[in-house]
Design a protein around this motif. Structure first.
Motif: not given
Length: 266
Positions: A34-36, A40-41, A60-62, A83-85
């Protein structure tokens, strides 16, 4: 059948958490990460109210796309983040399924070019409810015969964009069949600014934002001695998940960007 590895952006959001439930219940889907912007972690089962799944969370999606073996990104966040994702996913060879409305035409063109350059599928749908997509298609047909039309869309009061992506998309679809015309009296005057709503190609769009609403739209047509109303209501977020599931399965065989769920319905 090979399972599809999925990353979900925005797992704490109302739509994102519904997508987490849908993916975890589907035998052919595997939730990879998941991206949130927070947490993180941590893992999903560290979050209050989240399913008991040992799934890593990245801010961080990348970094997420580099560390996790993923096929598809489901993004149900907000326009700027979405958009960035989506851009990051396409650059990493991951197929986005995006339910974020509010992208600009320039942003969609940029993503279209990226998908084409990378020969990879991407689906952006302003509305994942199959009934809403049918409502838009019926409106497109009706607009050819009844070009006097207005759109009233109603959503919960936490929605950020107005008019909704669905209303904008409906107006665009009707432009393909509707004779372009201005509506109402030629000397009409707004006594209060905005009383007639937004306007595109002569079609007025009205946005209502109230607590208690989910996602609702009616398209009102008028002609001599008659009116026609085409209406759709989503009463909960489960209404969107069949469209998300269909899009995840379909995006695996696409090699370009598709905008609008109607383009993948048979």
């Amino acid at each position: 059948m090979m399972s599809i590895n999925i990353v979900i952006a925005g797992p704490r959001g109302k739509m994102g958490s519904e997508a987490v439930q849908m993916v975890s219940r589907n035998k052919t889907f595997e939730l990879a990460a998941c991206i949130d912007r927070k947490n993180n972690g941590q893992t999903l089962n560290d979050l209050d109210g989240a399913p008991d799944l040992d799934v890593p969370i990245f801010d961080d999606p990348e970094q997420c796309f580099q560390k996790v073996d993923a096929d598809v990104l489901i993004d149900l966040t907000v326009p700027g983040t979405g958009f960035e994702h989506t851009k990051a996913a396409l650059l990493q060879g991951i197929r986005p399924v995006v339910g974020t409305s509010g992208f600009t035409n320039d942003q969609i063109t940029e993503l279209e070019n990226l998908a084409a350059q990378n020969n990879i599928g991407c689906i952006i749908a302003p509305n994942f409810a199959v009934g809403a997509v049918l409502m838009m298609q019926f409106a497109k047909t009706a607009a050819k015969y009844l070009p006097d039309v207005e759109i009233i869309e109603k959503h919960h009061d936490q929605k950020l964009d107005a008019p909704s992506g669905t209303a904008v998309k409906t107006a665009q679809m009707m432009q393909e069949t509707r004779e372009s015309k201005q509506q109402g009296h030629p000397d009409e005057k707004e006594v209060m600014d905005g009383a007639r709503g937004a306007e595109t190609d002569g079609v007025h769009i009205h946005s209502v934002r109230l607590p208690g609403l989910m996602a609702h739209q009616e398209v009102d047509f008028g002609g001599p001695g008659q009116t026609l109303t085409i209406k759709h209501d989503s009463y909960n977020r489960a209404s969107f998940m069949e469209g998300v599931k269909l899009s995840v399965n379909t995006v695996m065989s696409l090699n370009g960007l598709v905008y609008g769920l109607e383009n993948i319905l048979e």
